[in-house]
Scaffold this motif. Structure first.
Motif, PDB file in Angstrom:
ATOM      1  N   ILE A   1       1.009  -1.237   0.071  1.00 44.58           N
ATOM      2  CA  ILE A   1       0.097  -0.061   0.142  1.00 44.58           C
ATOM      3  C   ILE A   1       0.787   1.448  -0.165  1.00 44.58           C
ATOM      4  N   SER A   2       0.883   2.131  -1.057  1.00 46.35           N
ATOM      5  CA  SER A   2       2.096   3.152  -1.058  1.00 46.35           C
ATOM      6  C   SER A   2       1.230   4.514  -1.422  1.00 46.35           C
ATOM      7  N   GLY A   3       1.746   5.595  -0.716  1.00 46.47           N
ATOM      8  CA  GLY A   3       1.844   6.576  -0.842  1.00 46.47           C
ATOM      9  C   GLY A   3       2.500   7.111  -2.076  1.00 46.47           C
ATOM     10  N   PRO A   4       2.245   8.431  -2.682  1.00 45.64           N
ATOM     11  CA  PRO A   4       2.884   8.912  -3.909  1.00 45.64           C
ATOM     12  C   PRO A   4       4.378   8.970  -3.893  1.00 45.64           C
ATOM     13  N   VAL A   5       4.857   8.132  -4.500  1.00 50.04           N
ATOM     14  CA  VAL A   5       6.440   8.203  -4.542  1.00 50.04           C
ATOM     15  C   VAL A   5       6.849   8.255  -6.041  1.00 50.04           C
ATOM     16  N   ALA A   6       8.136   8.300  -6.400  1.00 48.61           N
ATOM     17  CA  ALA A   6       8.659   8.259  -7.582  1.00 48.61           C
ATOM     18  C   ALA A   6       9.528   6.856  -7.790  1.00 48.61           C
ATOM     19  N   LEU A   7       8.779   5.758  -7.496  1.00 52.14           N
ATOM     20  CA  LEU A   7       9.488   4.483  -7.500  1.00 52.14           C
ATOM     21  C   LEU A   7       8.605   3.462  -8.441  1.00 52.14           C
ATOM     22  N   GLU A   8       9.331   2.680  -9.198  1.00 51.94           N
ATOM     23  CA  GLU A   8       8.600   1.377  -9.746  1.00 51.94           C
ATOM     24  C   GLU A   8       8.354   0.449  -8.841  1.00 51.94           C
ATOM     25  N   CYS A   9       7.363  -0.217  -9.194  1.00 50.97           N
ATOM     26  CA  CYS A   9       6.625  -1.386  -8.374  1.00 50.97           C
ATOM     27  C   CYS A   9       7.657  -2.591  -8.518  1.00 50.97           C
ATOM     28  N   PRO A  10       8.087  -3.295  -7.472  1.00 48.23           N
ATOM     29  CA  PRO A  10       8.995  -4.187  -7.812  1.00 48.23           C
ATOM     30  C   PRO A  10       8.354  -5.316  -8.435  1.00 48.23           C
ATOM     31  N   PRO A  11       8.822  -6.327  -9.266  1.00 48.36           N
ATOM     32  CA  PRO A  11       8.102  -7.217  -9.866  1.00 48.36           C
ATOM     33  C   PRO A  11       7.518  -8.213  -8.845  1.00 48.36           C
ATOM     34  N   ARG A  12       6.047  -8.845  -9.254  1.00 50.56           N
ATOM     35  CA  ARG A  12       5.339  -9.649  -8.572  1.00 50.56           C
ATOM     36  C   ARG A  12       4.790  -9.257  -7.282  1.00 50.56           C
ATOM     37  N   VAL A  13       4.994  -7.836  -7.114  1.00 49.99           N
ATOM     38  CA  VAL A  13       4.470  -7.273  -5.895  1.00 49.99           C
ATOM     39  C   VAL A  13       3.002  -6.630  -6.342  1.00 49.99           C
ATOM     40  N   GLN A  14       1.960  -6.817  -5.422  1.00 50.10           N
ATOM     41  CA  GLN A  14       0.773  -6.216  -5.712  1.00 50.10           C
ATOM     42  C   GLN A  14       0.820  -4.577  -5.163  1.00 50.10           C
ATOM     43  N   ARG A  15       0.690  -3.756  -6.075  1.00 52.26           N
ATOM     44  CA  ARG A  15       0.830  -2.352  -5.492  1.00 52.26           C
ATOM     45  C   ARG A  15      -0.625  -1.821  -5.561  1.00 52.26           C
ATOM     46  N   ILE A  16      -0.894  -1.158  -4.271  1.00 51.40           N
ATOM     47  CA  ILE A  16      -1.999  -0.091  -4.327  1.00 51.40           C
ATOM     48  C   ILE A  16      -1.934   1.055  -3.781  1.00 51.40           C
ATOM     49  N   GLY A  17      -2.104   2.101  -4.889  1.00 53.48           N
ATOM     50  CA  GLY A  17      -1.588   3.479  -4.446  1.00 53.48           C
ATOM     51  C   GLY A  17      -2.552   4.158  -3.714  1.00 53.48           C
ATOM     52  N   VAL A  18      -2.213   5.145  -2.786  1.00 56.10           N
ATOM     53  CA  VAL A  18      -3.039   5.782  -2.040  1.00 56.10           C
ATOM     54  C   VAL A  18      -2.668   7.189  -1.955  1.00 56.10           C
ATOM     55  N   GLU A  19      -3.370   8.239  -1.529  1.00 59.54           N
ATOM     56  CA  GLU A  19      -2.842   9.642  -1.218  1.00 59.54           C
ATOM     57  C   GLU A  19      -2.826  10.213   0.179  1.00 59.54           C
ATOM     58  N   SER A  20      -4.220  10.075   1.102  1.00 52.94           N
ATOM     59  CA  SER A  20      -3.924  10.536   2.299  1.00 52.94           C
ATOM     60  C   SER A  20      -3.869   9.398   3.216  1.00 52.94           C
ATOM     61  N   ALA A  21      -3.696   9.974   4.500  1.00 58.76           N
ATOM     62  CA  ALA A  21      -3.714   9.038   5.561  1.00 58.76           C
ATOM     63  C   ALA A  21      -5.085   8.295   5.607  1.00 58.76           C
ATOM     64  N   ALA A  22      -6.317   8.965   5.447  1.00 58.58           N
ATOM     65  CA  ALA A  22      -7.501   8.083   5.529  1.00 58.58           C
ATOM     66  C   ALA A  22      -7.396   7.224   4.394  1.00 58.58           C
ATOM     67  N   ASP A  23      -7.049   7.458   3.018  1.00 59.05           N
ATOM     68  CA  ASP A  23      -7.057   6.440   2.245  1.00 59.05           C
ATOM     69  C   ASP A  23      -6.129   5.199   2.509  1.00 59.05           C
ATOM     70  N   MET A  24      -5.109   5.502   3.269  1.00 57.50           N
ATOM     71  CA  MET A  24      -4.025   4.602   3.497  1.00 57.50           C
ATOM     72  C   MET A  24      -4.753   3.528   4.601  1.00 57.50           C
ATOM     73  N   LEU A  25      -5.364   4.228   5.544  1.00 61.47           N
ATOM     74  CA  LEU A  25      -6.209   3.231   6.544  1.00 61.47           C
ATOM     75  C   LEU A  25      -7.185   2.384   5.766  1.00 61.47           C
ATOM     76  N   VAL A  26      -7.997   2.793   5.102  1.00 58.13           N
ATOM     77  CA  VAL A  26      -9.091   2.117   4.290  1.00 58.13           C
ATOM     78  C   VAL A  26      -8.390   0.966   3.543  1.00 58.13           C
ATOM     79  N   ALA A  27      -7.237   1.356   2.629  1.00 53.01           N
ATOM     80  CA  ALA A  27      -6.777  -0.080   1.877  1.00 53.01           C
ATOM     81  C   ALA A  27      -6.107  -0.820   2.777  1.00 53.01           C
ATOM     82  N   THR A  28      -5.475  -0.442   3.809  1.00 48.99           N
ATOM     83  CA  THR A  28      -4.743  -1.372   4.788  1.00 48.99           C
ATOM     84  C   THR A  28      -5.617  -2.372   5.450  1.00 48.99           C
ATOM     85  N   GLN A  29      -6.909  -1.597   5.973  1.00 47.37           N
ATOM     86  CA  GLN A  29      -7.890  -2.593   6.607  1.00 47.37           C
ATOM     87  C   GLN A  29      -8.253  -3.598   5.644  1.00 47.37           C
TER      88      GLN A  29
END
Lengths: 232, 232
Positions: free
Chosen positions: B64-92
């Motif tokens: 679960i990733s906030g806005p960064v300038a990085l490539e997602c590593p292979p075979r990792v499922q990435r879910i992009g979020v923006e705010s702390a509230a978004d991150m909580l919901v996605a993590t839950q």
């Protein structure tokens, strides 16, 4: 590369030949404590595209840049800065030598009155962050260098044209390029559209990629610059 | 690539085989208005390095990733979020299925009480920004999933070890990795050093590049995880 350079530049090559163009780009970061800061969604793409296009038109470009994830275009002198205060100092240092100043940076309007020396702990339920106005880079530079041909940018979420002409007159600018940033438009996007306004005219540049837009904008800048300074 | 994969993984390959590892990374952005926001200096590099290393050790990784300038590593499922509230919901949403939760994200501690619908104009000399505490992602997840093996991160400018053990106990974590971010250390740097603390022990991982550090940290995580859950 030579063929590409020749084909892309022949129509506009001479327009800024030998001119010294000073460009600001990107956001600034205003520190709250050692790890937290205030910033904005500017990616720097428009400013970097203008730097590249101006170089292709024969200009010597100095680019004062806030923190962005972009490569410096070839033959451009880049000076990296962080805060609005840093950007003002760096821009002042380079304005004296410039013929044209194009201020694309999204400089912070407000900065914290005091910066905490240590990371602020998550204790208080409510935190009040008191901020003061930053010094206006564009207005300060134009006031100190009235002869410097100065192009401002305005990113607004509403009443774009009215704010643009107001800003042009209030700051005594030669030209202003305004865009709408409502609904996520412009900031961090590959395309943009601009309303370009000067004292006795204006024109609309419709949505296009930022590199093409940079060329079109610089053609307008060069035309106005040479109208004002026919012997320069 | 196969040779590299074999040589780099043989010693640690089995350590997280088949485990579902949930990782948060990067900063969050807390909007002030449509263009301005509060954020922090987290680059996400440590979290992304852990995601890559966990995958190499056989884990199924959700990032679960906030806005960064990085490539997602292979075979990792990435879910992009923006705010702390978004991150909580996605993590839950992803915690229920996880075996191990590693919270590297620098989630905002405070967020503006209200978000301006339009860009705030530069009028007032002083602007007061009222902020409220965000919901603690790490503590919320651990409380809802007491059996989830949970690793926290602490980035402090001072008294690193004392804060780390305090955070471990207060949030009921299984392990905490603490680093100093004083003087620009750790944040956005390629190297880092960690103090790793658990209930009945601790160890120091000296300064090294973040990919090596990620492997070393995960060896400690796997050892504690298998100690707690010997039949998992």
């Amino acid at each position: 590369e030579l063929v590409q350079a020749l084909s892309s530049c022949c129509s506009t090559n001479a327009l800024l030949q030998g001119k010294r163009v000073l460009i600001t780009a990107g956001p600034t970061r205003e520190a709250i404590d050692p790890v937290r800061f205030l910033t904005n969604r500017s990616s720097g793409k428009m400013g970097y595209a203008i730097a590249k296009a101006a170089t292709a038109m024969g200009a010597q470009v100095t680019l004062i840049s806030g923190p962005v994830a972009l490569e410096c275009p070839p033959r451009v002198q880049r000076i990296g800065v962080e805060s609005a205060a840093d950007m003002l100092v760096a821009t002042q240092a380079h304005a004296t030598d410039a013929d044209i100043f194009i201020a694309t940076a999204a400089v912070a309007d407000y900065t914290p009155i005091s910066v905490a020396a240590q990371k602020i702990k998550k204790n208080a339920d409510v935190l009040e962050l008191a901020m003061k106005k930053t010094t206006d880079v564009l207005a300060t530079i134009k006031l100190a260098h009235p002869q410097l041909f100065t192009v401002g940018f305005a990113a607004e979420t509403n009443d774009v044209m009215a704010y643009a002409r107001g800003k042009l007159e209030r700051k005594g600018l030669d030209m202003i390029a305004a865009n709408s940033v409502a609904d996520g438009k412009a900031f961090d996007q590959p395309t943009n559209a601009l309303e370009v306004v000067w004292k006795d005219g204006h024109t609309s540049l419709p949505e296009m990629d930022k590199h093409t837009l940079a060329h079109e904008l610089l053609k307008l800048v060069a035309a106005q610059y040479h109208t004002r300074k026919p012997f320069a």
